[in-house]
Design a protein around this motif. Structure first.
Motif, PDB file in Angstrom:
ATOM      1  N   PHE A 106       0.825  -1.208   0.000  1.00 28.18           N
ATOM      2  CA  PHE A 106       0.000   0.000   0.000  1.00 28.18           C
ATOM      3  C   PHE A 106       0.863   1.263   0.000  1.00 28.18           C
ATOM      4  O   PHE A 106       0.624   2.198  -0.781  1.00 28.18           O
ATOM      5  CB  PHE A 106      -0.920  -0.006   1.220  1.00 28.18           C
ATOM      6  N   VAL A 107       1.869   1.324   0.853  1.00 26.43           N
ATOM      7  CA  VAL A 107       2.729   2.510   0.957  1.00 26.43           C
ATOM      8  C   VAL A 107       3.485   2.759  -0.348  1.00 26.43           C
ATOM      9  O   VAL A 107       3.592   3.893  -0.819  1.00 26.43           O
ATOM     10  CB  VAL A 107       3.696   2.378   2.151  1.00 26.43           C
TER      11      VAL A 107
ATOM     12  N   ALA B  29       1.036   4.129  -2.832  1.00 27.23           N
ATOM     13  CA  ALA B  29       0.643   5.501  -2.493  1.00 27.23           C
ATOM     14  C   ALA B  29       1.746   6.483  -2.850  1.00 27.23           C
ATOM     15  O   ALA B  29       1.483   7.568  -3.391  1.00 27.23           O
ATOM     16  CB  ALA B  29       0.310   5.593  -1.008  1.00 27.23           C
ATOM     17  N   GLU B  30       2.997   6.151  -2.563  1.00 29.93           N
ATOM     18  CA  GLU B  30       4.106   7.063  -2.837  1.00 29.93           C
ATOM     19  C   GLU B  30       4.327   7.252  -4.334  1.00 29.93           C
ATOM     20  O   GLU B  30       4.738   8.320  -4.778  1.00 29.93           O
ATOM     21  CB  GLU B  30       5.386   6.562  -2.170  1.00 29.93           C
TER      22      GLU B  30
ATOM     23  N   LEU C 117      -4.893   8.672  -3.426  1.00 32.78           N
ATOM     24  CA  LEU C 117      -5.431   8.318  -2.126  1.00 32.78           C
ATOM     25  C   LEU C 117      -6.767   9.015  -1.873  1.00 32.78           C
ATOM     26  O   LEU C 117      -6.946  10.184  -2.213  1.00 32.78           O
ATOM     27  CB  LEU C 117      -4.450   8.713  -1.023  1.00 32.78           C
TER      28      LEU C 117
ATOM     29  N   GLY D 230      -7.650   6.985   2.853  1.00 29.77           N
ATOM     30  CA  GLY D 230      -6.375   6.423   2.439  1.00 29.77           C
ATOM     31  C   GLY D 230      -5.208   7.286   2.852  1.00 29.77           C
ATOM     32  O   GLY D 230      -4.156   6.775   3.254  1.00 29.77           O
ATOM     33  N   ASN D 231      -5.371   8.610   2.778  1.00 29.23           N
ATOM     34  CA  ASN D 231      -4.297   9.524   3.165  1.00 29.23           C
ATOM     35  C   ASN D 231      -3.991   9.394   4.652  1.00 29.23           C
ATOM     36  O   ASN D 231      -2.826   9.387   5.062  1.00 29.23           O
ATOM     37  CB  ASN D 231      -4.686  10.954   2.834  1.00 29.23           C
TER      38      ASN D 231
ATOM     39  N   TYR E  88      -4.597   6.740   6.535  1.00 25.08           N
ATOM     40  CA  TYR E  88      -4.008   5.419   6.765  1.00 25.08           C
ATOM     41  C   TYR E  88      -2.557   5.395   6.286  1.00 25.08           C
ATOM     42  O   TYR E  88      -1.696   4.751   6.903  1.00 25.08           O
ATOM     43  CB  TYR E  88      -4.828   4.354   6.031  1.00 25.08           C
ATOM     44  N   PHE E  89      -2.268   6.127   5.210  1.00 22.95           N
ATOM     45  CA  PHE E  89      -0.908   6.183   4.673  1.00 22.95           C
ATOM     46  C   PHE E  89       0.062   6.735   5.714  1.00 22.95           C
ATOM     47  O   PHE E  89       1.164   6.208   5.894  1.00 22.95           O
ATOM     48  CB  PHE E  89      -0.892   7.053   3.417  1.00 22.95           C
ATOM     49  N   GLN E  90      -0.323   7.823   6.399  1.00 25.45           N
ATOM     50  CA  GLN E  90       0.564   8.414   7.406  1.00 25.45           C
ATOM     51  C   GLN E  90       0.879   7.407   8.508  1.00 25.45           C
ATOM     52  O   GLN E  90       2.047   7.250   8.916  1.00 25.45           O
ATOM     53  CB  GLN E  90      -0.083   9.663   8.023  1.00 25.45           C
TER      54      GLN E  90
ATOM     55  N   LYS F 218       2.966   4.300   7.096  1.00 28.93           N
ATOM     56  CA  LYS F 218       4.363   4.662   6.846  1.00 28.93           C
ATOM     57  C   LYS F 218       5.147   4.736   8.148  1.00 28.93           C
ATOM     58  O   LYS F 218       6.272   4.245   8.237  1.00 28.93           O
ATOM     59  CB  LYS F 218       4.413   6.001   6.108  1.00 28.93           C
TER      60      LYS F 218
ATOM     61  N   GLY G  78       0.673  15.075   3.883  1.00 32.22           N
ATOM     62  CA  GLY G  78       1.693  14.035   3.839  1.00 32.22           C
ATOM     63  C   GLY G  78       3.109  14.557   3.885  1.00 32.22           C
ATOM     64  O   GLY G  78       4.011  13.976   3.276  1.00 32.22           O
TER      65      GLY G  78
END
Length: 304
Positions: free
Chosen positions: A10-11, A14-15, A58, A62-63, A65-67, A70, A138
């Motif tokens: 996922f990370v 996303a990146e 995202l 999603g944004n 969850y991304f933080q 990561k 982010g």
């Protein structure tokens, strides 16, 4: 695939804003990445990406969850490195934001030095003259000029700046030196709305606060343009001390009405995770702290 493995997929996606890019980075097939994301979304019960034929972005969930994902993955790497007794070299993508002119003059050299020190680091720098939400956007680190409002953020104070009135030696020799803010009424005024959005300029002295209403003949929305105009000898302007510190040192601009300047404005390095911050963030903050604190141009020590 376990949850940690799904987080890594996922990370990466996303990146890179791409399932294909993530698959190439991870050595997986693109369909395998798609299945992993679907599995993660199914387990969480939320949609993490908005998909188009060209890229993925995202969602709001999603944004967030991304933080967290990561940070969790970076903490796992640090724990594993500590367990093995190995020094963890900072690596990954570091995102930094700062005001445009401050970033260009003072942060770019620090970023280049940081990259030279840490070959496994990549930097994404975004400079703009607005206050960004580093969590929502982010970002890892922000350079803030002004008083901080968000107590949930960690901050390191690295200096002060000052609103300064200045003019070129040529202009001042022709039109005279203002001795009091009220004298500005007799001068041509150049205004940068990025520093002074109002035509009412406030000053402070031992006698207290005072305001002067100016009538700019030339107005800009960018500081660079105001600096060019005042250096050309057209008039007097008001800017931040860090924006014209080099000009004061070389003598191309003269600092005036210094005894009437308002209180200094703090500069802080802001980040979210404090002592739990990843190695890349800690290393950059440590370097930037030293470089900025030792820079006289941004610590209200500029001599007129």
């Amino acid at each position: 695939m376990d949850k940690i493995a799904l987080m890594r997929v996922f990370v990466e996606a996303a990146e890179r804003e791409s399932f294909v890019g993530a698959s190439q980075r991870l050595g997986m097939s693109a369909p395998a990445v798609t299945r992993a994301i679907a599995q993660l979304e199914g387990s969480l019960g939320v949609r993490l990406f908005n998909r188009t034929t060209r890229r993925v972005r995202l969602t709001e969930s999603g944004n967030r969850y991304f933080q967290d994902a990561k940070r969790i993955l970076e903490e796992i790497e640090e724990v594993e490195s500590a367990l093995l007794g190995v020094y963890r070299e900072p690596k990954g993508i570091l995102s930094v934001t700062a005001p445009v002119l401050f970033g260009r003059k003072y942060i770019v050299p620090i970023l280049i030095e940081f990259l030279d020190r840490h070959p496994e680091i990549q930097v994404k720098a975004v400079f703009y003259d607005r206050v960004s939400n580093i969590l929502d956007e982010g970002l890892d680190v922000a350079i803030r000029i002004g008083n901080l409002k968000n107590s949930s953020q960690f901050a390191v104070r690295v200096g002060n700046v000052q609103k300064v009135v200045c003019g070129s030696p040529d202009y001042l020799s022709k039109h005279g030196l203002p001795n009091h803010p009220a004298d500005l009424a007799d001068h041509q005024i150049i205004q940068s709305s990025a520093v002074e959005p109002s035509t009412t300029w406030w000053f402070e002295s031992s006698e207290g606060k005072t305001s002067v209403r100016v009538s700019p003949r030339l107005q800009f929305n960018q500081n660079d343009s105001a600096i060019s105009a005042v250096k050309s000898g057209y008039g007097i302007t008001r800017l931040m001390s860090y924006q014209v510190g080099e000009e004061f040192q070389t003598g191309s601009l003269v600092r005036i009405l210094q005894e009437h300047e308002p209180e200094p404005i703090p500069i802080n390095i802001v980040y979210l995770e404090g002592l739990r911050a990843s190695a890349k963030i800690r290393s950059f903050v440590d370097l930037a702290k030293v470089r900025l604190q030792n820079n006289l141009l941004i610590n209200h020590q500029i001599k007129p």
